[in-house]
Design a protein around this motif. Structure first.
Motif, PDB file in Angstrom:
ATOM      1  N   THR A 194     -16.213  55.850  -7.246  1.00  0.00           N
ATOM      2  CA  THR A 194     -16.398  56.789  -7.802  1.00  0.00           C
ATOM      3  C   THR A 194     -17.657  56.536  -8.303  1.00  0.00           C
ATOM      4  O   THR A 194     -18.071  55.372  -9.026  1.00  0.00           O
ATOM      5  N   MET A 195     -18.882  57.170  -8.550  1.00  0.00           N
ATOM      6  CA  MET A 195     -20.204  57.553  -8.645  1.00  0.00           C
ATOM      7  C   MET A 195     -20.522  57.913  -9.774  1.00  0.00           C
ATOM      8  O   MET A 195     -20.136  59.228 -10.261  1.00  0.00           O
ATOM      9  N   ALA A 196     -21.446  57.627 -10.417  1.00  0.00           N
ATOM     10  CA  ALA A 196     -22.114  58.327 -12.333  1.00  0.00           C
ATOM     11  C   ALA A 196     -23.357  58.460 -12.091  1.00  0.00           C
ATOM     12  O   ALA A 196     -23.860  57.470 -11.838  1.00  0.00           O
ATOM     13  N   TRP A 197     -24.083  59.364 -12.960  1.00  0.00           N
ATOM     14  CA  TRP A 197     -25.683  58.702 -12.882  1.00  0.00           C
ATOM     15  C   TRP A 197     -25.395  59.220 -14.407  1.00  0.00           C
ATOM     16  O   TRP A 197     -24.686  59.935 -15.682  1.00  0.00           O
ATOM     17  N   PHE A 198     -25.707  58.365 -15.544  1.00  0.00           N
ATOM     18  CA  PHE A 198     -25.995  58.547 -16.766  1.00  0.00           C
ATOM     19  C   PHE A 198     -27.843  58.414 -16.800  1.00  0.00           C
ATOM     20  O   PHE A 198     -28.625  57.891 -16.125  1.00  0.00           O
ATOM     21  N   ARG A 199     -28.059  59.004 -18.699  1.00  0.00           N
ATOM     22  CA  ARG A 199     -29.254  58.583 -19.348  1.00  0.00           C
ATOM     23  C   ARG A 199     -29.531  58.171 -20.466  1.00  0.00           C
ATOM     24  O   ARG A 199     -28.303  57.945 -20.844  1.00  0.00           O
ATOM     25  N   GLN A 200     -30.879  57.515 -20.155  1.00  0.00           N
ATOM     26  CA  GLN A 200     -31.122  57.027 -21.477  1.00  0.00           C
ATOM     27  C   GLN A 200     -31.755  57.429 -22.055  1.00  0.00           C
ATOM     28  O   GLN A 200     -33.562  57.045 -21.856  1.00  0.00           O
ATOM     29  N   VAL A 227     -24.039  61.803 -17.559  1.00  0.00           N
ATOM     30  CA  VAL A 227     -24.613  63.087 -17.289  1.00  0.00           C
ATOM     31  C   VAL A 227     -23.514  63.654 -15.920  1.00  0.00           C
ATOM     32  O   VAL A 227     -23.608  65.039 -15.995  1.00  0.00           O
ATOM     33  N   ALA A 228     -23.429  62.824 -15.093  1.00  0.00           N
ATOM     34  CA  ALA A 228     -22.603  63.266 -14.171  1.00  0.00           C
ATOM     35  C   ALA A 228     -21.290  61.852 -13.553  1.00  0.00           C
ATOM     36  O   ALA A 228     -21.897  61.198 -13.626  1.00  0.00           O
ATOM     37  N   MET A 229     -20.429  63.050 -12.918  1.00  0.00           N
ATOM     38  CA  MET A 229     -19.537  61.590 -11.784  1.00  0.00           C
ATOM     39  C   MET A 229     -19.123  62.557 -10.608  1.00  0.00           C
ATOM     40  O   MET A 229     -18.751  63.764 -11.010  1.00  0.00           O
ATOM     41  N   ILE A 230     -18.423  61.509  -9.642  1.00  0.00           N
ATOM     42  CA  ILE A 230     -18.617  62.580  -8.282  1.00  0.00           C
ATOM     43  C   ILE A 230     -17.632  61.141  -8.032  1.00  0.00           C
ATOM     44  O   ILE A 230     -17.368  60.019  -8.134  1.00  0.00           O
ATOM     45  N   ASP A 231     -15.762  61.926  -7.286  1.00  0.00           N
ATOM     46  CA  ASP A 231     -15.118  61.203  -6.686  1.00  0.00           C
ATOM     47  C   ASP A 231     -15.063  60.359  -5.389  1.00  0.00           C
ATOM     48  O   ASP A 231     -16.831  60.821  -5.077  1.00  0.00           O
ATOM     49  N   SER A 280     -24.153  64.754  -5.751  1.00  0.00           N
ATOM     50  CA  SER A 280     -23.638  64.882  -4.276  1.00  0.00           C
ATOM     51  C   SER A 280     -23.316  63.823  -3.888  1.00  0.00           C
ATOM     52  O   SER A 280     -24.446  62.591  -4.758  1.00  0.00           O
ATOM     53  N   ARG A 281     -22.778  63.050  -2.629  1.00  0.00           N
ATOM     54  CA  ARG A 281     -22.352  62.263  -1.929  1.00  0.00           C
ATOM     55  C   ARG A 281     -22.597  62.020  -0.750  1.00  0.00           C
ATOM     56  O   ARG A 281     -22.197  62.877  -0.384  1.00  0.00           O
ATOM     57  N   MET A 315     -25.744  58.115  -3.380  1.00  0.00           N
ATOM     58  CA  MET A 315     -25.353  59.403  -3.582  1.00  0.00           C
ATOM     59  C   MET A 315     -26.682  60.404  -4.632  1.00  0.00           C
ATOM     60  O   MET A 315     -27.507  59.459  -4.228  1.00  0.00           O
ATOM     61  N   TYR A 316     -26.221  61.182  -4.779  1.00  0.00           N
ATOM     62  CA  TYR A 316     -27.518  62.397  -4.861  1.00  0.00           C
ATOM     63  C   TYR A 316     -27.127  63.624  -6.283  1.00  0.00           C
ATOM     64  O   TYR A 316     -25.771  63.761  -6.753  1.00  0.00           O
TER      65      TYR A 316
END
Length: 124
Positions: A33-39, A48-52, A71-72, A79-80
């Motif tokens: 599972t992949m995700a974007w975080f931000r600081q 921010v967002a995640m994708i399985d 997306s991935r 991943m994008y």
């Protein structure tokens, strides 16, 4: 050791768009599972967002719903996140992260591998 490398950050005006990429190596990308975080400046890291792993299910923070699309590509191990209608409050360092257990959590401590981050600055 799994390596994640973000790219695509930069300076953009309010209302503009950016596409961030995260390239993953030395791991089994298609199982994560992949995700974007931000600081944001002076603030804590936030989801921010995640994708399985299969790319079929996604989840977004309320603040980016309707503007960001995750997306991935499991063949490329990438991943994008397409970010549209950017706002000054989107200014942050953006990080990609990998979760090998499919926990489907917004909390950063469930992710075992992180990229170095890429800066996104949205000018008003």
């Amino acid at each position: 050791q799994v390596q994640l490398v973000e790219s695509g950050g930069g300076l953009v005006q309010t209302g503009g768009s950016l596409r961030l990429s995260c390239a993953v190596s030395r791991g089994t990308f298609s199982t994560y599972t992949m995700a974007w975080f931000r600081q944001p400046p002076g603030k804590e890291r936030e989801f921010v967002a995640m994708i399985d792993s299969g790319g079929r299910n996604t989840d977004y923070a309320d603040s980016v719903k309707g503007r960001f699309t995750i997306s991935r590509d499991n063949y490329k191990a990438e991943m994008y996140v397409q970010m549209n209608d950017l706002k000054p409050e989107d200014t942050a360092v953006y990080y990609c992260a990998a979760d090998r257990f499919g926990d489907w959590k917004h909390t950063s401590n469930f992710y075992f591998a992180w990229g170095q981050g890429t800066q996104v600055t949205v000018s008003s």
